[in-house]
Design a protein around this motif. Structure first.
Motif, PDB file in Angstrom:
ATOM      1  N   HIS A 234      40.301 125.713 -18.262  1.00 16.63           N
ATOM      2  CA  HIS A 234      39.454 124.362 -19.026  1.00 16.63           C
ATOM      3  C   HIS A 234      39.926 123.604 -17.851  1.00 16.63           C
ATOM      4  O   HIS A 234      39.260 122.461 -17.754  1.00 16.63           O
ATOM      5  CB  HIS A 234      40.053 124.120 -20.099  1.00 16.63           C
ATOM      6  N   SER A 291      28.474 119.933 -11.986  1.00 17.26           N
ATOM      7  CA  SER A 291      28.079 119.277 -13.140  1.00 17.26           C
ATOM      8  C   SER A 291      29.374 118.606 -13.838  1.00 17.26           C
ATOM      9  O   SER A 291      29.673 118.361 -15.113  1.00 17.26           O
ATOM     10  CB  SER A 291      26.814 120.359 -14.090  1.00 17.26           C
ATOM     11  N   SER A 292      30.220 119.789 -14.041  1.00 18.66           N
ATOM     12  CA  SER A 292      31.273 119.662 -14.613  1.00 18.66           C
ATOM     13  C   SER A 292      32.232 120.871 -13.917  1.00 18.66           C
ATOM     14  O   SER A 292      32.479 121.117 -13.037  1.00 18.66           O
ATOM     15  CB  SER A 292      31.160 120.194 -16.323  1.00 18.66           C
ATOM     16  N   GLU A 294      34.096 122.872 -15.294  1.00 15.47           N
ATOM     17  CA  GLU A 294      33.970 124.351 -15.069  1.00 15.47           C
ATOM     18  C   GLU A 294      33.152 125.051 -15.293  1.00 15.47           C
ATOM     19  O   GLU A 294      32.563 126.174 -15.357  1.00 15.47           O
ATOM     20  CB  GLU A 294      34.554 124.041 -17.028  1.00 15.47           C
TER      21      GLU A 294
END
Length: 468
Positions: A234, A291-292, A294
């Motif tokens: 993560h 976007s993130s 991960e």
């Protein structure tokens, strides 16, 4: 006297717009400059220490190369000239010759062709500072910056710059130090300026100036040789060995094993365990919108060059008290991570270590006296049961001085810990080493009843992921 008609004709030409046209015809057009050599352009550049280190991130680079058409290049900072040889009697330089060829063939199986080897010595240590010494830090950095400017990668992958419980190879750490420095410096034209100097006559045999250009890579990712990988989850994308390759129709674990077996000089008895492990990547830096954290490595990336982004740099901290901190590689990483803007990103990596093969542990401590008077500072150890006793020790420190205390500890009690099953007994091995809770070792500093702080180290009672 007859007047010249020249001024009149020129004035008429200016009015009619003819003069600029006539003038432009007299200019010599400069030849077009050659473009950067596209044969060596990389989308992803992997910087690691030894032939076979690429297997630490093989799920991802195989997927990127074979299934996504990404151009992957690799830099090895050594040629693997030390260690055991499971294929024959060859050692030292002869074995390095073999391992260079193994690396080219193994990576070639994943469609990766552009591979460079630096000149470091394979060094059996877990201390990054030792490995940087034998690597030839300055020369390696110069060459790494050159190759970043030559390959112009959008992404750099490398080992995590941290001291971890596991293999924790000093050479892995040193290659990461160089990779981080190259990521931050390749875009600065004042760093190795001879590399970005335009050659006077690029077709001439007698020349100087390398003709490269500064380059800012967009993303930096880490992976780790820690024996317990779950703590990495993560903090970036994860790539599974069980996923199926689009182009080959088999799992990445199957492709991994074929690539690993080409490294015949380094066949590991736990091969079937390792080829099934996931690739946990840690997003260290990104200069594009993703976007993130991960999201896929390529998320947010295109081939538009970006401007240079300077690292924060080292800043001297000030104090007017006495203090204690972990020394050696731990204090180096504290300073290095701050200088390269990695302190927050790697805050989840707590100070940790593992026992050596003979159940011993080296702990370097730095004792500081930043006051204006001399002090007799008492070092007190707080160790769990099963460790050798360490008596309180008094250190005399002059004003504004430091003392590097070297502690050598040993386990005196036997251990009872779970051992991973051999591959033959476990056809579907776990993706992580057996869960083992580390022990917390602490040290405090005082003077006449006044406490000046405490440091702790989480110690795993295992060596290279295998309980002792």
């Amino acid at each position: 006297m007859r007047r010249s008609s020249g001024p009149v004709i020129w004035a008429f030409a200016l009015i009619m717009g003819i003069a600029p046209f006539v003038h432009s015809q007299e200019l010599k057009k400069a030849p077009a400059l050659p473009k950067a050599d596209d044969r060596y352009k990389a989308d992803i550049l992997l910087i690691v220490a030894h032939p076979d280190d690429d297997t630490g991130v093989l799920n991802y680079i195989t997927k990127a190369s074979l299934d996504e058409g990404k151009r992957v290049a690799v830099i090895f900072t050594t040629r693997g000239n030390a260690g055991g040889n499971t294929a024959g009697m060859e050692q030292s330089k002869a074995m390095a010759d073999e391992r260079e060829m193994e690396a080219r063939r193994s990576l070639g199986a994943s469609g990766i062709e552009n591979i460079w080897f630096l000149h470091g010595t394979d060094t059996a240590t877990q201390d990054v500072l030792h490995s940087l010494e034998t690597l030839g830090h300055g020369e390696a950095l110069e060459e790494a910056v050159r190759l970043v400017r030559l390959t112009r990668p959008e992404v750099i992958l490398t080992w995590m710059p941290a001291y971890v419980a596991g293999e924790n190879h000093g050479d892995h750490q040193a290659s990461s130090v160089v990779a981080n420095e190259a990521f931050d410096l390749a875009g600065d034209p004042t760093v190795f300026p001879e590399q970005v100097n335009a050659p006077r006559r690029y077709l001439d045999i007698n020349n100087y100036g390398e003709g490269l250009h500064p380059w800012q890579t967009k993303k930096l990712y880490f992976f780790s040789d820690a024996s317990h990988q779950d703590f990495l989850a993560h903090h970036g994308p994860t790539y599974l060995a069980s996923d199926i390759s689009r182009s080959k129709g088999v799992s990445y674990a199957t492709l991994n094993k074929k690539a690993w077996l080409i490294y015949a000089t380094q066949i590991d008895p736990l091969l079937d365990y390792y080829v099934n492990m996931p690739d946990y990547l840690v997003l260290a830096k990104s200069y594009v919108k993703s976007s993130s954290i991960e999201a896929d490595v390529w998320d947010g990336i295109d081939h538009t060059p970006i401007a240079y982004v300077a690292a924060p740099g080292y800043k001297l901290s000030s104090s007017d008290s006495a203090s204690i901190e972990l020394g050696g590689p731990w204090v180096f990483y504290k300073q290095f991570q701050a200088a390269h803007g990695l302190t927050t990103v790697l805050s989840f990596v707590k100070p940790q270590a593992a026992l050596s093969a003979n159940n011993s542990l080296w702990v370097p401590l730095l004792l500081h006296n930043d006051t204006d008077k001399a002090r007799d500072l008492t070092l007190h150890s707080s160790l769990p049961s099963g460790w050798n006793e360490v008596p309180d020790t008094v250190y005399h420190l002059e004003p504004h001085s430091s003392y590097p205390a070297q502690l050598f500890l040993a386990r005196t009690a036997p251990l009872t810990l779970p051992v991973p099953k051999p591959a033959s007994e476990d056809p579907a091995p776990s993706v992580s080493a057996p869960a083992v809770t580390p022990q917390k070792l602490s040290w405090s500093l005082s003077d006449g009843g006044q406490n000046f702080g405490e440091v702790s180290l989480n110690v795993y009672l295992e060596y290279n992921g295998v309980p002792q």
